[in-house]
Scaffold this active site. Structure first.
Site, short mmCIF file in Angstrom:
data_model
loop_
_atom_site.label_atom_id
_atom_site.label_comp_id
_atom_site.label_asym_id
_atom_site.label_seq_id
_atom_site.Cartn_x
_atom_site.Cartn_y
_atom_site.Cartn_z
N HIS A 1 0.85 -1.20 0.00
CA HIS A 1 0.00 0.00 0.00
C HIS A 1 0.88 1.24 0.00
O HIS A 1 1.95 1.23 0.60
CB HIS A 1 -0.91 0.00 1.24
CG HIS A 1 -2.05 0.94 1.11
ND1 HIS A 1 -1.96 2.27 1.43
CD2 HIS A 1 -3.31 0.74 0.65
CE1 HIS A 1 -3.12 2.84 1.19
NE2 HIS A 1 -3.95 1.95 0.71
N ASP B 1 -7.95 -5.39 0.21
CA ASP B 1 -8.47 -6.26 -0.85
C ASP B 1 -8.11 -7.73 -0.68
O ASP B 1 -8.61 -8.58 -1.40
CB ASP B 1 -7.95 -5.77 -2.22
CG ASP B 1 -8.56 -4.44 -2.59
OD1 ASP B 1 -9.77 -4.28 -2.37
OD2 ASP B 1 -7.83 -3.55 -3.05
N1 CMC Z 1 3.79 -7.60 -5.07
C1 CMC Z 1 5.09 -7.58 -5.36
N2 CMC Z 1 5.90 -6.50 -5.19
C2 CMC Z 1 5.33 -5.39 -4.72
C3 CMC Z 1 3.95 -5.34 -4.39
C4 CMC Z 1 3.18 -6.48 -4.58
N3 CMC Z 1 1.89 -6.50 -4.29
N4 CMC Z 1 3.67 -4.09 -3.95
C5 CMC Z 1 4.79 -3.39 -4.00
N5 CMC Z 1 5.81 -4.17 -4.43
C6 CMC Z 1 7.22 -3.79 -4.56
C7 CMC Z 1 7.45 -2.92 -5.79
O1 CMC Z 1 7.74 -3.71 -6.93
C8 CMC Z 1 8.62 -2.08 -5.33
O2 CMC Z 1 9.77 -2.89 -5.38
P1 CMC Z 1 11.24 -2.23 -5.70
O3 CMC Z 1 11.50 -1.28 -4.58
O4 CMC Z 1 12.16 -3.38 -5.76
O5 CMC Z 1 11.09 -1.52 -7.02
C9 CMC Z 1 8.34 -1.84 -3.85
O6 CMC Z 1 7.54 -2.96 -3.45
C10 CMC Z 1 7.57 -0.54 -3.58
O7 CMC Z 1 6.34 -0.60 -4.29
P2 CMC Z 1 5.76 0.56 -5.20
O8 CMC Z 1 5.08 -0.04 -6.37
O9 CMC Z 1 6.82 1.59 -5.46
O10 CMC Z 1 4.70 1.18 -4.18
P3 CMC Z 1 3.50 2.14 -4.54
O11 CMC Z 1 3.20 2.89 -3.31
O12 CMC Z 1 3.80 2.92 -5.77
O13 CMC Z 1 2.31 1.13 -4.91
C11 CMC Z 1 0.54 -0.41 -4.67
C12 CMC Z 1 1.34 0.72 -4.01
C13 CMC Z 1 -0.69 -0.69 -3.80
C14 CMC Z 1 0.05 0.04 -6.05
C15 CMC Z 1 1.42 -1.67 -4.77
O14 CMC Z 1 1.79 -2.11 -3.48
C16 CMC Z 1 0.73 -2.79 -5.54
O15 CMC Z 1 0.81 -2.82 -6.76
N6 CMC Z 1 0.04 -3.72 -4.83
C17 CMC Z 1 -0.76 -4.74 -5.50
C18 CMC Z 1 -2.09 -4.16 -5.93
C19 CMC Z 1 -3.02 -3.93 -4.76
O16 CMC Z 1 -3.19 -4.79 -3.91
N7 CMC Z 1 -3.68 -2.77 -4.77
C20 CMC Z 1 -4.69 -2.44 -3.75
C21 CMC Z 1 -4.22 -1.39 -2.82
S1 CMC Z 1 -5.30 -1.22 -1.37
C22 CMC Z 1 -6.83 -0.73 -2.03
C23 CMC Z 1 -6.77 0.65 -2.53
O17 CMC Z 1 -6.86 1.58 -1.72
O18 CMC Z 1 -6.64 0.82 -3.73
#
Ligand code: CMC
Length: 430
Positions: free
Chosen positions: A307, A364
């Site tokens: 998140h 989720d």
């Molecule tokens: N699976 C694998 N790796 C992950 C995941 C995941 N679910 N989430 C984050 N990472 C990794 C990401 O690849 C990155 O790695 P690195 O530092 O090596 O590049 C690191 O963790 C930081 O992640 P980020 O993508 O920079 O973080 P963000 O804040 O931009 O994204 C997120 C947040 C929710 C989009 C992401 O965690 C994600 O894609 N999660 C899966 C989708 C999901 O469950 N979304 C629902 C969120 S809660 C409901 C809502 O409010 O929308």
């Protein structure tokens, strides 16, 4: 004394005042940055950018705190009803008994959609995604509204429009489901609660008697409360972005629904269930799922984990996990996906990749299993999220409209395309 932030650039120093929120969150105000320095800030994905002050919802991602108008999500999930929570978010205080009675009556009286709109449900292909149907019909509702909200609309007209939208969204969701399975619509009934009415419209039919299970009604109520707001998330920011141009409420909410649809946001609940089903059916191991999620070559992410704000266990996921354990004990029913989900969580939380990045289950991860227990199909999970999130979108849209500081949202960019090119006549036809 108010703290200042200073910035040195090209031999000059500039000072910016700080803003402190009621929970001591701090920002510095750069609204005159470009005018003073010629600089803009760059912040992909707005990871550090505050777009507004807001008094609706407080999230503390380090400590796992979520409060609506000061009330903890734990108290609301256990003790409130969804209509009460919707009122709280939109109007700032819990409704009095009288306000709640009127609100409930208006929810009942405004639950039908215009008969002309029913053709739409019948004409879309059964394979159409319910989020596409929901966003289209919500936008179309505006076409049937006697008056769009504009600056001249008085408070009582707006209140009615808001209530009608909260009521109709569940009718639209249920009708789209009935149309997709080729069954006649079941109309809302005045004597039912918000959640019971929805379940009845979804699952009652002329051939099969359906009795709303009060436990499922309560679970649905909790889920909708948990979805109801989450400050400046992607869909809420979209609603505010669209609304900032003074677009009407229906258009703004329609845009919010579309933003919620994506798998990185609300669409993650559908993606979680699809992953669990894949493990169940294909025999893929949990270890293989985690390796896939960790691989930089593979676009797959472990949906339901991670998140932007929570760097600890999402308090909403904690509540839903408890609810799931309780439900499946009480109901004596089983779902093979639960064991897969539990094991996936267990292994992910012990994996260095997830530990280092502070990736925990989010809202989720367990919501899909609970909706599945009610009989909600997988492709409607994000629609359920949208029904719950609607009061939050409305509260933010309304707060923005009433904020004298709000402006049309218009970020800047750093242009990286070609510099001016000279036009050369090419004498091409057509
Ligand atoms: N699976 C694998 N790796 C992950 C995941 C995941 N679910 N989430 C984050 N990472 C990794 C990401 O690849 C990155 O790695 P690195 O530092 O090596 O590049 C690191 O963790 C930081 O992640 P980020 O993508 O920079 O973080 P963000 O804040 O931009 O994204 C997120 C947040 C929710 C989009 C992401 O965690 C994600 O894609 N999660 C899966 C989708 C999901 O469950 N979304 C629902 C969120 S809660 C409901 C809502 O409010 O929308």
């Amino acid at each position: 004394m108010t703290e200042k932030v200073s910035l040195s650039y090209k031999g000059k120093t500039y000072e910016y005042s700080t803003i402190t929120g009621s929970e001591n969150e701090e920002a510095f105000d750069i609204s005159c940055l470009r005018r003073e320095t010629g600089l803009i800030t760059m912040d992909y994905g707005y990871q550090n950018t505050g777009s507004t002050k807001s008094s609706i919802t407080y999230v503390n991602g380090e400590q796992g705190i979520l409060r609506y108008r000061g009330y903890s999500i734990e108290d609301l999930a256990e003790k409130a009803t969804f209509p009460e929570t919707a009122w709280l978010l939109i109007y700032g205080e819990l409704p009095t008994e009288e306000e709640l009675t009127v609100f409930r009556r208006l929810l009942t009286e405004n639950s039908l959609v215009h008969a002309n709109l029913l053709h739409f449900f019948r004409e879309v292909p059964p394979s159409a995604h319910p989020m596409g149907i929901l966003s289209s019909v919500v936008n179309a509702l505006g076409l049937f509204a006697p008056k769009y909200y504009d600056a001249e609309t008085d408070a009582s007209e707006l209140e009615l429009m808001i209530t009608a939208l909260i009521s109709k969204i569940r009718t639209i969701a249920a009708f789209s489901y009935k149309a997709s399975i080729g069954e006649p619509f079941v109309y809302p009934e005045a004597n039912r609660s918000y959640c019971a009415n929805f379940l009845n419209m979804m699952f009652s039919s002329h051939t099969k008697p359906y009795v709303v299970n009060p436990i499922m009604e309560k679970v649905l109520n909790t889920l909708l409360i948990i979805h109801a707001d989450h400050e400046q998330n992607c869909s809420t920011s979209t609603v505010r972005m669209v609304g900032s141009s003074q677009a009407n409420l229906y258009a703004s909410v329609c845009a919010g629904i579309c933003a919620l649809w994506g798998p990185l946001h609300g669409g993650a609940n559908q993606a979680v269930l699809e992953t669990l089903i894949r493990v169940q059916k294909s025999g893929m191991t949990i270890k293989e799922v985690l390796e896939k999620a960790k691989s930089k070559e593979d676009p797959f992410k472990l949906s339901g984990f991670g998140h932007r704000v929570y760097k600890s266990y999402d308090p909403r996921a904690k509540i839903l996990k408890g609810l799931m354990e309780k439900l499946f004990n009480e109901e004596d029913s089983q779902d093979p996906l639960i064991d897969i989900a539990r094991e996936l969580e267990h292994q992910a939380l012990q994996d260095d990749y997830f530990i280092e990045r502070k990736l925990y289950p989010n809202v989720d991860f367990y919501s899909g299993i609970l909706y599945r227990a009610m009989g909600i199909p997988t492709n409607m999970l994000t629609v359920m999220f949208a029904i719950g999130r609607l009061p939050g979108w409305i509260a933010h849209w309304k707060e923005m409209h009433n904020d004298p500081q709000s402006k049309i949202n218009r970020p800047r960019q750093i242009y990286t395309g070609p510099s001016q090119k000279k036009w050369i006549d090419r004498n091409l036809r057509g």
